[in-house]
Design a protein around this motif. Structure first.
Motif, PDB file in Angstrom:
ATOM      1  N   UNK A  37       0.825  -1.201   0.000  1.00  0.00           N
ATOM      2  CA  UNK A  37       0.000   0.000   0.000  1.00  0.00           C
ATOM      3  C   UNK A  37       0.863   1.257   0.000  1.00  0.00           C
ATOM      4  N   UNK A  38       0.432   2.294  -0.711  1.00  0.00           N
ATOM      5  CA  UNK A  38       1.191   3.550  -0.744  1.00  0.00           C
ATOM      6  C   UNK A  38       1.154   4.255   0.607  1.00  0.00           C
ATOM      7  N   UNK A  42       0.085   7.090   1.602  1.00  0.00           N
ATOM      8  CA  UNK A  42      -1.157   7.771   1.985  1.00  0.00           C
ATOM      9  C   UNK A  42      -2.198   6.813   2.556  1.00  0.00           C
ATOM     10  N   UNK A  43      -2.088   5.513   2.246  1.00  0.00           N
ATOM     11  CA  UNK A  43      -3.058   4.523   2.723  1.00  0.00           C
ATOM     12  C   UNK A  43      -2.458   3.545   3.726  1.00  0.00           C
ATOM     13  N   UNK A  44      -1.168   3.676   3.979  1.00  0.00           N
ATOM     14  CA  UNK A  44      -0.478   2.645   4.750  1.00  0.00           C
ATOM     15  C   UNK A  44      -0.970   2.561   6.190  1.00  0.00           C
ATOM     16  N   UNK A  45      -1.207   3.701   6.824  1.00  0.00           N
ATOM     17  CA  UNK A  45      -1.657   3.690   8.224  1.00  0.00           C
ATOM     18  C   UNK A  45      -3.021   3.019   8.339  1.00  0.00           C
ATOM     19  N   UNK A  46      -3.944   3.363   7.446  1.00  0.00           N
ATOM     20  CA  UNK A  46      -5.264   2.752   7.477  1.00  0.00           C
ATOM     21  C   UNK A  46      -5.186   1.260   7.159  1.00  0.00           C
ATOM     22  N   UNK A  47      -4.323   0.910   6.209  1.00  0.00           N
ATOM     23  CA  UNK A  47      -4.174  -0.496   5.843  1.00  0.00           C
ATOM     24  C   UNK A  47      -3.635  -1.311   7.009  1.00  0.00           C
ATOM     25  N   UNK A  58       1.217 -11.141  -3.843  1.00  0.00           N
ATOM     26  CA  UNK A  58       2.273 -10.587  -4.712  1.00  0.00           C
ATOM     27  C   UNK A  58       3.637 -10.682  -4.042  1.00  0.00           C
ATOM     28  N   UNK A  59       4.647 -10.868  -4.837  1.00  0.00           N
ATOM     29  CA  UNK A  59       6.018 -10.940  -4.326  1.00  0.00           C
ATOM     30  C   UNK A  59       6.567  -9.523  -4.203  1.00  0.00           C
ATOM     31  N   UNK A  60       6.774  -9.057  -2.965  1.00  0.00           N
ATOM     32  CA  UNK A  60       7.236  -7.683  -2.733  1.00  0.00           C
ATOM     33  C   UNK A  60       8.689  -7.620  -2.293  1.00  0.00           C
ATOM     34  N   UNK A  61       9.388  -8.731  -2.250  1.00  0.00           N
ATOM     35  CA  UNK A  61      10.752  -8.747  -1.747  1.00  0.00           C
ATOM     36  C   UNK A  61      11.679  -7.997  -2.698  1.00  0.00           C
ATOM     37  N   UNK A  62      12.421  -7.033  -2.156  1.00  0.00           N
ATOM     38  CA  UNK A  62      13.399  -6.261  -2.919  1.00  0.00           C
ATOM     39  C   UNK A  62      12.768  -5.512  -4.097  1.00  0.00           C
ATOM     40  N   UNK A  63      11.471  -5.196  -4.006  1.00  0.00           N
ATOM     41  CA  UNK A  63      10.808  -4.408  -5.036  1.00  0.00           C
ATOM     42  C   UNK A  63      10.747  -2.944  -4.587  1.00  0.00           C
TER      43      UNK A  63
END
Length: 205
Positions: A140-141, A143-148, A197-202
């Protein structure tokens, strides 16, 4: 992500919160875990009703050992995540903890294998939850991370509440149902981790 985390906390915290009670019951019953939590149905004598279970110091030491087991897992978790990826670590830990919890009723009468198995299972579920948190942050970006993350953590608390309510109800049906239910939920959630989704090192975008 919320459903997976709810299932993970359903299994992890239910066992964690109920383990002191289970340990006290095992220490007062030489027949093993199943004999302690689901004894044979027979008419109870008047004097046997509402007899308290005495928890000795060994029960608290076992609980402390179980809690300390997660420290070692977090210590090596960073290296595993960087080497294998968050998704793979979360999925493997979820499925492995499910297998360990289902094995609990079949460990015999000794408390040592029960403590070792519970410690390992909770360590794996802790690492699974930490990996899921890291994946959520990456997905999540800003701006949405805290809510997420708030929604993510709230779902985990709801899973904990659900598990602690369901566990004693399942004990009424015997020894196997509570552990098979928790193991099944963890197995499904662990398998679902492989679909994330694979988020490692992205790069975060």
């Amino acid at each position: 992500m919320c459903v997976i985390h709810m299932g993970c906390m359903f299994g992890s915290n239910t066992i964690r919160l109920w383990y002191p009670q289970l340990a006290a019951m095992i220490s007062n019953d030489a027949g093993g875990l199943c004999s302690a939590i689901a004894p044979p149905t027979e008419a109870a004598a008047v004097d046997d009703i509402c007899v308290p279970i005495v928890a000795d110091m060994l029960t608290y030491l076992q609980s402390a050992f179980v809690g300390a087991g997660s420290i070692l897992t977090y210590g090596i978790g960073g290296a595993l995540v960087n080497r294998c990826g968050k998704r793979l670590v979360a999925g493997f830990c979820g499925v492995t903890s499910a297998f360990l919890i289902v094995m609990l009723p079949f460990l015999g009468t000794s408390a040592v294998p029960v403590v070792a198995t519970v410690t390992s299972a909770l360590a794996f579920t802790s690492l699974c939850g930490a990996s899921l948190s890291s994946i959520t942050v990456d997905l999540f970006p800003t701006s949405l991370r805290v809510m997420a993350m708030s929604t993510f953590l709230m779902s985990g608390r709801l899973g904990t509440i659900t598990g602690t309510v369901i566990f004693p109800a399942l004990i009424n049906y015997g020894c196997l149902p509570p552990f098979i239910t928790i193991g099944s939920v963890l197995a499904v959630c662990g398998s679902a981790c492989f679909l994330l989704p694979n988020t490692t090192l992205k790069k975060l975008e």
